[in-house]
Design an enzyme around this catalytic site. Structure first.
Site, PDB file in Angstrom:
ATOM      1  N   LYS A 173       1.026  -1.291  -0.059  1.00  0.00           N
ATOM      2  CA  LYS A 173      -0.067   0.157  -0.061  1.00  0.00           C
ATOM      3  C   LYS A 173       0.727   1.218  -0.118  1.00  0.00           C
ATOM      4  O   LYS A 173       0.622   2.234  -0.882  1.00  0.00           O
ATOM      5  CB  LYS A 173      -0.981   0.083   1.333  1.00  0.00           C
ATOM      6  CG  LYS A 173      -2.040  -1.218   1.154  1.00  0.00           C
ATOM      7  CD  LYS A 173      -2.614  -0.977   2.638  1.00  0.00           C
ATOM      8  CE  LYS A 173      -2.076  -1.337   3.994  1.00  0.00           C
ATOM      9  NZ  LYS A 173      -1.209  -2.776   3.911  1.00  0.00           N
ATOM     10  N   THR A 174       1.873   1.323   0.794  1.00  0.00           N
ATOM     11  CA  THR A 174       2.762   2.419   0.974  1.00  0.00           C
ATOM     12  C   THR A 174       3.450   2.664  -0.406  1.00  0.00           C
ATOM     13  O   THR A 174       3.444   3.992  -0.835  1.00  0.00           O
ATOM     14  CB  THR A 174       3.791   2.310   1.866  1.00  0.00           C
ATOM     15  OG1 THR A 174       2.974   2.008   3.322  1.00  0.00           O
ATOM     16  CG2 THR A 174       4.726   3.528   2.355  1.00  0.00           C
ATOM     17  N   ASP A 192       0.691   7.776   6.020  1.00  0.00           N
ATOM     18  CA  ASP A 192       0.998   6.503   6.014  1.00  0.00           C
ATOM     19  C   ASP A 192       0.592   5.492   7.377  1.00  0.00           C
ATOM     20  O   ASP A 192       0.978   6.088   8.307  1.00  0.00           O
ATOM     21  CB  ASP A 192       2.525   6.262   5.738  1.00  0.00           C
ATOM     22  CG  ASP A 192       2.921   4.974   5.418  1.00  0.00           C
ATOM     23  OD1 ASP A 192       1.882   4.117   4.886  1.00  0.00           O
ATOM     24  OD2 ASP A 192       4.124   4.605   5.850  1.00  0.00           O
ATOM     25  N   ASP A 193       0.102   4.345   7.068  1.00  0.00           N
ATOM     26  CA  ASP A 193      -0.021   3.662   8.351  1.00  0.00           C
ATOM     27  C   ASP A 193      -0.617   4.283   9.589  1.00  0.00           C
ATOM     28  O   ASP A 193      -0.423   4.504  10.562  1.00  0.00           O
ATOM     29  CB  ASP A 193       1.391   3.287   8.841  1.00  0.00           C
ATOM     30  CG  ASP A 193       1.412   1.841   9.463  1.00  0.00           C
ATOM     31  OD1 ASP A 193       0.172   1.255   9.578  1.00  0.00           O
ATOM     32  OD2 ASP A 193       2.588   1.275   9.709  1.00  0.00           O
ATOM     33  N   LYS A 242     -10.466  16.718   6.656  1.00  0.00           N
ATOM     34  CA  LYS A 242     -11.761  17.305   5.960  1.00  0.00           C
ATOM     35  C   LYS A 242     -11.700  18.814   5.713  1.00  0.00           C
ATOM     36  O   LYS A 242     -12.408  19.543   5.003  1.00  0.00           O
ATOM     37  CB  LYS A 242     -12.797  17.120   6.944  1.00  0.00           C
ATOM     38  CG  LYS A 242     -13.278  15.818   7.141  1.00  0.00           C
ATOM     39  CD  LYS A 242     -14.591  15.701   8.289  1.00  0.00           C
ATOM     40  CE  LYS A 242     -14.913  14.166   8.648  1.00  0.00           C
ATOM     41  NZ  LYS A 242     -16.226  14.202   9.346  1.00  0.00           N
ATOM     42  N   LYS A 279       5.542  -7.418  -0.548  1.00  0.00           N
ATOM     43  CA  LYS A 279       6.492  -7.291   0.378  1.00  0.00           C
ATOM     44  C   LYS A 279       7.072  -8.262   1.045  1.00  0.00           C
ATOM     45  O   LYS A 279       8.220  -8.908   1.067  1.00  0.00           O
ATOM     46  CB  LYS A 279       6.221  -6.254   1.540  1.00  0.00           C
ATOM     47  CG  LYS A 279       7.180  -5.560   2.238  1.00  0.00           C
ATOM     48  CD  LYS A 279       6.589  -4.440   2.998  1.00  0.00           C
ATOM     49  CE  LYS A 279       7.630  -3.699   3.767  1.00  0.00           C
ATOM     50  NZ  LYS A 279       7.318  -2.657   4.737  1.00  0.00           N
TER      51      LYS A 279
END
Length: 753
Positions: free
Chosen positions: A555-556, A609-610, A637, A714
């Site tokens: 994902k990263t 991230d994360d 937002k 990974k």
């Protein structure tokens, strides 16, 4: 009845005016036996000095004497008992009627001064009524009573009335100066305040002199040396200087007050100080006083406030002396937030900052406010400054000096390379427009640093690196700064503070993106669509996407690749690894700073991230940081400022946790990033990585055919690298055993890793 004209020439003695009332008439006083009231005479004091007066009769005056008031005696140099020659004087009304007369005015006695405004239009009407049909001469001194106050006057200038007007014809426009004139009902009187006077005049007739223009006539806007700030400078000029360019009479009639404060804020190095200095040079004003905020502060009680008062003392003194004709005084405060923090927030018990703010407020817009000052404040932190300073009447014009756009960068680079171009030291292959395109999010100072770095690279080529450092003079004469010099400096020396730090995200995609199947392609395609939406859509300046999936699914890396491919000028990764050991509050501040920096760029991308790690989430407990959660919810937002666009890419392995925290609603959309789930996908990944031989891959494919696997890309990379450390005969066996050991293989069915 015809007026009887008496021909008169006589030696008389000067005397003192018999009453104070007669002193105010501006007439010489004589006996009824000598002259008639209203006659005009010349008084010859020496062979070369002759003065014109209108006379008035009074019964107390001894025949053979002529009485003068103190101002008249002072002007004509007369002493009591002095013999003078008095003769009739007849005005030529076609040439000697007063058209306009300028009079310098001040309080007669300094102890009777006051600050009340006096209407010079009413004063002029009263003057003409009191002194109609009287003789006046240039340099003449007299006393004038108005509104129960006595004023000392001195005639500065007399202009004859246009003869065409006297004949009832349109004015010819010819103006003629005269030394002696006759006041008539339609003469114009213009009052001008004496230079050292504290008198306040209002109205049209208060001054006739050509007012000094505020803009320096020698100033050339093209040579300002301020690149990329055309719009900001235009806005400042419109707000702060338009009223100062107009004559003060028109400004007064409009009831308009000058802007007295400008606040320049924005990132460091974008030209705030430069603009403030150039404003000072552009204006016909005193040399600007430039003060660094911390210099004001003093450890002794009351000294900090005294330092503020000293800055304004010169402007106060000049306004008292010259009023509306006072020159403009510019005071520039650098690092304004150092002395003007919000009152009541300081931890110190002395309250020094509070009293400094109070003193500054009273000087700019207090009871005795000044109208001849312009205070320019500069800060990187406008949020720290006390609210009272920001209201209209104080720092009224608030101008953000932001990062230059491409057109602005062209201007800045042109300014800094101009001298080299003029002396043929800039190579022909240097394209300023190309450099401007490649320096996204560079501030003005960073662009100047880039030019300096390129210059030093070019000069370094001509230095002999022997036992002693010396310049190769033969080659130095051919010195030129080339395109390669700029490219080298761009890649190695100067990096933008608000730009893309490639090292920041290159670690995440060091192995590239392995497109092992359609799921990866779909994620990349959706990411590209979101990038285009951010760039092109005016309706959605804020786009937030969440990449969610199991651990180790990449994902990263995908988020970093989408960010890199976007080519946005500002890319930052907000990662938990940079916040190890931070308290909850400092973590919130660090995250907020990333977003604040992003708002300064036209196009920005922030990768969060994360997220569950940022929130300190652990399933045992469970525990998480509510402070960080609330901060993230607000920032995710919050729409960027007008004209700015922001793409936020979040990553998480615990979508269910974010769902419970009601965080999913903060994202515009969610994209699922799956693991490798079939043997065929795993073999495709091995082929793309090129790690095993064709024979080895065929063997692995045979073993995994028809089987389901579940492994993140990974983790797969780790297993491959471990297997490659074995002898070639055992690499496939080791790889398959790693899959089984980590995932508990069910024969013919599934390996779960």
């Amino acid at each position: 009845m015809a007026t009887r004209v008496v021909i008169f020439f006589k030696t008389m003695q000067a005397a003192r005016c018999p009453t104070d009332e007669l002193s105010l008439t501006n007439c010489a006083v004589v006996s009824e036996k000598d002259l008639q009231s209203g006659q005009h005479v010349t008084v010859k004091t020496t062979p070369n000095h002759k003065f014109a007066f209108t006379v008035k009769t009074h019964h107390t005056v001894v025949p053979g004497t002529i009485a003068f008031s103190l101002p008249q005696r002072k002007w004509a140099g007369l002493s009591i008992g002095q013999e003078v020659e008095v003769a009739n004087y007849n005005f030529d009304k076609s040439k000697q009627c007063i058209g306009a007369m300028t009079i310098e005015i001040d309080f007669l006695q300094k102890k009777s001064t006051d600050s009340s405004p006096y209407d010079s239009d009413k004063m002029a009407a009263e003057f003409i009524q009191q002194f109609n049909n009287q003789a006046f001469s240039v340099t003449q001194q007299l006393v004038f009573s108005f509104c129960d106050k006595l004023f000392g006057l001195m005639v500065k200038d007399i202009e004859a009335m246009d003869a065409s007007i006297l004949r009832g014809e349109p004015a010819s426009g010819k103006k003629q100066k005269i030394e002696v004139g006759l006041m008539v009902g339609n003469s114009q009187v213009v009052f001008e305040k004496a230079e050292s006077s504290s008198l306040t005049l209002v109205g049209k007739a208060k001054t006739k002199e050509a007012r000094q223009t505020i803009i320096n006539p020698e100033w050339n806007f093209e040579k300002m040396g301020i690149g990329g700030l055309d719009k900001e400078f235009s806005d400042i000029f419109r707000r702060a200087f338009a009223s100062r360019v107009f004559p003060p009479d028109i400004v007064e009639q409009m009831g308009c007050k000058h802007v007295k404060g400008i606040l320049l804020f924005g990132p460091p190095g974008c030209g705030k100080t430069l603009m403030a200095r150039q404003i000072g040079k552009m204006l016909n004003s005193r040399e600007p006083k430039i003060v660094n905020g911390p210099e004001i502060l003093n450890k002794y009680v009351g000294e900090s406030e005294a330092n503020i008062r000293k800055l304004f003392a010169e402007a106060e003194e000049e306004q008292k002396r010259l009023g509306a004709n006072s020159g403009l005084h510019i005071i520039i405060f650098d690092e304004l937030d150092a002395i003007c923090k919000q009152r009541g927030t300081g931890a110190s018990s002395t309250g020094v900052h509070d009293t400094v703010v109070n003193q500054l407020l009273s000087k700019i817009d207090g009871v005795e406010q000044l109208n001849n000052i312009l205070v320019i404040g500069m800060t990187n932190r406008p949020d720290l400054i006390d609210d009272a300073l920001m209201r209209p009447g104080r720092f009224e014009v608030k101008m953000e000096i932001g990062l230059p756009d491409e057109k602005g960068r062209v201007q800045i680079l042109t300014i800094h390379t101009n001298k080299m171009r003029n002396f043929n030291l800039l190579a022909g292959d240097v394209d300023i427009k190309e450099l401007a395109f490649e320096t996204k999010n560079y501030s003005g100072a960073e662009l100047e640093g880039l030019v300096r770095a390129a210059q030093s690279t070019a000069m370094n080529r001509h230095i002999k690196a022997t036992s002693t450092v010396e310049v190769d003079m033969e080659r130095a004469e051919k010195l030129q700064v080339t395109r390669d010099d700029f490219k080298g400096s761009l890649n190695n020396d100067i990096k933008p503070a608000f730009g893309t730090n490639q090292e920041d995200y290159s670690n995440y995609i060091m192995n590239g993106i392995i497109k092992w199947g359609d799921p990866v392609t779909h994620v990349m395609d959706d990411g590209e669509l979101l990038v285009q939406q951010t760039k092109n859509s005016d309706r959605t300046p804020l786009v937030a996407v969440l990449l969610e999936g199991p651990p180790h699914s990449g994902k990263t890396a995908l988020a970093a690749k989408i960010a890199e491919d976007s080519q946005f000028p500002f890319i930052k990764i907000c990662s938990p690894e940079k916040m190890i050991g931070h308290s909850e509050i400092s973590k919130c501040q660090a995250i907020k700073k990333v977003f604040d920096d992003a708002y300064k760029s036209q196009l920005s991308c922030v990768v969060v991230d994360d997220i569950e790690r940022l929130l300190d989430y652990v399933p045992i407990g469970p525990r998480f940081s509510n402070l960080v959660l609330q901060a993230l919810l607000v920032l995710l937002k919050k729409a960027p400022p007008k004209g700015r666009k922001l793409l936020i890419i979040g990553t998480t392995s615990r979508k269910d946790v974010l769902q419970e925290m009601e965080m999913l609603d903060a994202f515009s959309t969610t994209i699922h990033v799956p693991n490798i789930s079939t043997g065929e996908q795993l073999v495709d990944a091995l082929e793309l990585l090129g790690s095993f031989t064709d024979k080895e891959r065929a063997s692995i494919a045979q073993q995994l055919k028809g089987k389901r696997v579940w492994i993140g890309i990974k983790k797969l990379l780790v297993f491959i690298e471990m297997s490659l450390q074995m002898d070639q005969d055992y690499r496939v066996t080791k790889f398959l055993s790693l899959l089984r050991d980590e995932g508990a293989l069910n024969e013919g069915d599934q390996i779960r890793i």
